[in-house]
Design a protein around this motif. Structure first.
Motif, short mmCIF file in Angstrom:
data_model
loop_
_atom_site.label_atom_id
_atom_site.label_comp_id
_atom_site.label_asym_id
_atom_site.label_seq_id
_atom_site.Cartn_x
_atom_site.Cartn_y
_atom_site.Cartn_z
N ARG A 56 0.84 -1.20 0.00
CA ARG A 56 0.00 0.00 0.00
C ARG A 56 0.87 1.25 0.00
NH1 ARG A 56 -4.31 -0.14 4.66
NH2 ARG A 56 -4.83 1.81 3.60
N ARG A 57 0.39 2.29 -0.68
CA ARG A 57 1.10 3.55 -0.71
C ARG A 57 1.15 4.14 0.69
NH1 ARG A 57 1.87 7.23 -4.96
NH2 ARG A 57 2.25 9.38 -4.27
N LYS A 58 2.32 4.61 1.11
CA LYS A 58 2.49 5.16 2.44
C LYS A 58 1.66 6.44 2.58
CE LYS A 58 5.97 6.77 5.72
NZ LYS A 58 7.42 7.02 5.94
N GLU A 59 0.95 6.54 3.70
CA GLU A 59 0.14 7.74 3.94
C GLU A 59 1.04 8.94 4.19
OE1 GLU A 59 -3.85 8.31 6.30
OE2 GLU A 59 -2.17 8.38 7.71
N ARG A 60 0.65 10.07 3.58
CA ARG A 60 1.39 11.32 3.76
C ARG A 60 0.44 12.37 4.33
NH1 ARG A 60 5.05 12.01 -1.65
NH2 ARG A 60 5.89 13.74 -0.40
N ARG A 61 1.03 13.34 5.04
CA ARG A 61 0.21 14.32 5.76
C ARG A 61 0.71 15.73 5.52
NH1 ARG A 61 -2.32 11.65 10.52
NH2 ARG A 61 -2.76 13.76 11.21
N ILE A 62 -0.20 16.66 5.67
CA ILE A 62 0.15 18.07 5.80
C ILE A 62 -0.87 18.68 6.75
CG2 ILE A 62 -1.11 18.66 3.67
CD1 ILE A 62 0.83 21.08 3.40
N ASP A 63 -0.37 19.27 7.84
CA ASP A 63 -1.24 19.81 8.87
C ASP A 63 -2.22 18.71 9.32
OD1 ASP A 63 -1.79 22.41 10.33
OD2 ASP A 63 -3.79 21.96 9.59
N CYS A 64 -3.53 18.95 9.24
CA CYS A 64 -4.50 17.96 9.71
C CYS A 64 -5.03 17.08 8.58
CB CYS A 64 -5.67 18.65 10.41
SG CYS A 64 -6.56 19.82 9.36
N GLY A 116 2.01 14.04 -2.82
CA GLY A 116 2.63 13.40 -3.98
C GLY A 116 1.62 12.87 -4.96
N SER A 117 0.36 13.23 -4.75
CA SER A 117 -0.74 12.76 -5.60
C SER A 117 -1.95 13.62 -5.31
CB SER A 117 -1.07 11.30 -5.29
OG SER A 117 -2.28 10.90 -5.90
N ALA A 118 -2.83 13.75 -6.32
CA ALA A 118 -4.10 14.45 -6.11
C ALA A 118 -5.27 13.51 -6.36
CB ALA A 118 -4.18 15.66 -7.04
N SER A 119 -5.02 12.21 -6.35
CA SER A 119 -6.07 11.25 -6.66
C SER A 119 -7.19 11.25 -5.63
CB SER A 119 -5.49 9.84 -6.79
OG SER A 119 -4.86 9.45 -5.58
N ASN A 120 -6.90 11.78 -4.43
CA ASN A 120 -7.92 11.86 -3.38
C ASN A 120 -8.59 13.23 -3.31
OD1 ASN A 120 -5.45 13.03 -2.46
ND2 ASN A 120 -6.17 12.95 -0.35
N ILE A 121 -8.28 14.11 -4.27
CA ILE A 121 -8.72 15.50 -4.20
C ILE A 121 -9.70 15.84 -5.31
CG2 ILE A 121 -7.94 17.90 -4.46
CD1 ILE A 121 -5.31 17.07 -3.13
N VAL A 122 -10.81 16.49 -4.92
CA VAL A 122 -11.72 17.11 -5.88
C VAL A 122 -11.70 18.60 -5.57
CG1 VAL A 122 -14.06 17.25 -6.78
CG2 VAL A 122 -13.17 15.05 -5.96
N ALA A 123 -11.27 19.41 -6.53
CA ALA A 123 -11.14 20.85 -6.32
C ALA A 123 -12.11 21.57 -7.25
CB ALA A 123 -9.71 21.31 -6.59
N THR A 124 -12.86 22.52 -6.71
CA THR A 124 -13.93 23.16 -7.48
C THR A 124 -13.88 24.68 -7.41
OG1 THR A 124 -15.61 23.33 -5.73
CG2 THR A 124 -15.37 21.18 -6.82
N SER A 125 -14.50 25.30 -8.40
CA SER A 125 -14.67 26.75 -8.44
C SER A 125 -16.08 27.06 -8.90
CB SER A 125 -13.67 27.39 -9.41
OG SER A 125 -13.96 28.77 -9.60
#
Length: 210
Positions: free
Chosen positions: A3-11, A37-46
Motif C-alpha cells: 500500500r502507498r504510504k500515507e502522507r500528511r500536511i497539517d491535519c 505526492g498525488s491528487a487522486s484523493n482530491i476534488v477541487a472546485t470553483s
C-alpha cells in the motif's frame, strides 16, 4: 505491491477523500497535492468556469496543470448552494470538505454593510446545508474564517448548527503551514489580489458529535 504510504500536511492525510470548494487560484488544493505526492484523493472546485478562473486568477495556471498531472478532479461552475445535487458530486461522499475564507464577493460597500453581511451568511448557510449531505461517517467540514469584526457577525457556528453540524474544534490558522497557498479575493474587484489574514481560525464541524 504494498500500500502507498500515507502522507500528511497539517491535519490532512492522503488517505482522506477531500473536497475543496470556492477555490481561488487553486493554490490550496495544489499545496495538498504536492504534500501528498498525488491528487487522486482530491476534488477541487470553483464557482467560475475554467476560462474565467484563468482570466481572473492568472496565478492559477501552474496549480491547475499540477493538479491534473497528479490525478486530481477539477470541476467548474459548482454552486455551493446545491453541491449535493451536482451531476458529478452527487455520486460522491467525502471525509473532509474545505471552504477557505468564504465570501459572497466584493462590492462597492464596506464589509460592515448589513445587507452584505446577510448575503455572506446566506452563502455560508447554504454551503453547510449542502455539505452536510455529502459527508462520510465521521467526516468533517472545515471553514477557514476571520473571527474579528465584522466577520464574526456572520456567526458561522450558528449557521453550521442550522445544518446539524456541531463545532468539533477551532484552531488558529497559519498560512505558512500550507506552502504555496495564496488567498485570493472573490467577486469582480481586484480578483487576483490577496487579502490580510488576521485573527483567522479553522472551524471544524462534524455531524456525529454528542
Amino acid at each position: 505491491m504494498g500500500r502507498r504510504k500515507e502522507r500528511r500536511i497539517d491535519c490532512y492525510r492522503s488517505s482522506q477523500k477531500i473536497l475543496l470548494v470556492g477555490e481561488g487560484d487553486f493554490s490550496f488544493s495544489g499545496c495538498l497535492a504536492r504534500a501528498f505526492g498525488s491528487a487522486s484523493n482530491i476534488v477541487a472546485t470553483s464557482y467560475l468556469d475554467e476560462d474565467s478562473v484563468v482570466y481572473k486568477h492568472s496565478t492559477s495556471v501552474p496549480h491547475l496543470d499540477e493538479l491534473e498531472r497528479l490525478g486530481g478532479l477539477l470541476l467548474y461552475e459548482v454552486d455551493v448552494h446545491k453541491m449535493h445535487i451536482h451531476p458529478v458530486l452527487k455520486k460522491m461522499k467525502f471525509d473532509v470538505i474545505i471552504f477557505n475564507f468564504p465570501h459572497a464577493g466584493h462590492f462597492c460597500v464596506h464589509e460592515t454593510n448589513r445587507a452584505l453581511i446577510e448575503m455572506h451568511k446566506g452563502l455560508v448557510g447554504a454551503f453547510f446545508k449542502s455539505a452536510s449531505k455529502m459527508l462520510n461517517r465521521g467526516g468533517e467540514v472545515h471553514v477557514r474564517h476571520r473571527d474579528d469584526n465584522p466577520y464574526n457577525r456572520w456567526n458561522v457556528v450558528l449557521l453550521a448548527g442550522e445544518a446539524d453540524l456541531k463545532l468539533k474544534e477551532k484552531v488558529d490558522f497559519q498560512k505558512s503551514d500550507f506552502p504555496g497557498y495564496n488567498n485570493k479575493r472573490g467577486g469582480n474587484v481586484h480578483t487576483n489580489r490577496t487579502f490580510r489574514i488576521v485573527c483567522a481560525f479553522t472551524f471544524k464541524f462534524a455531524l456525529d458529535l454528542p
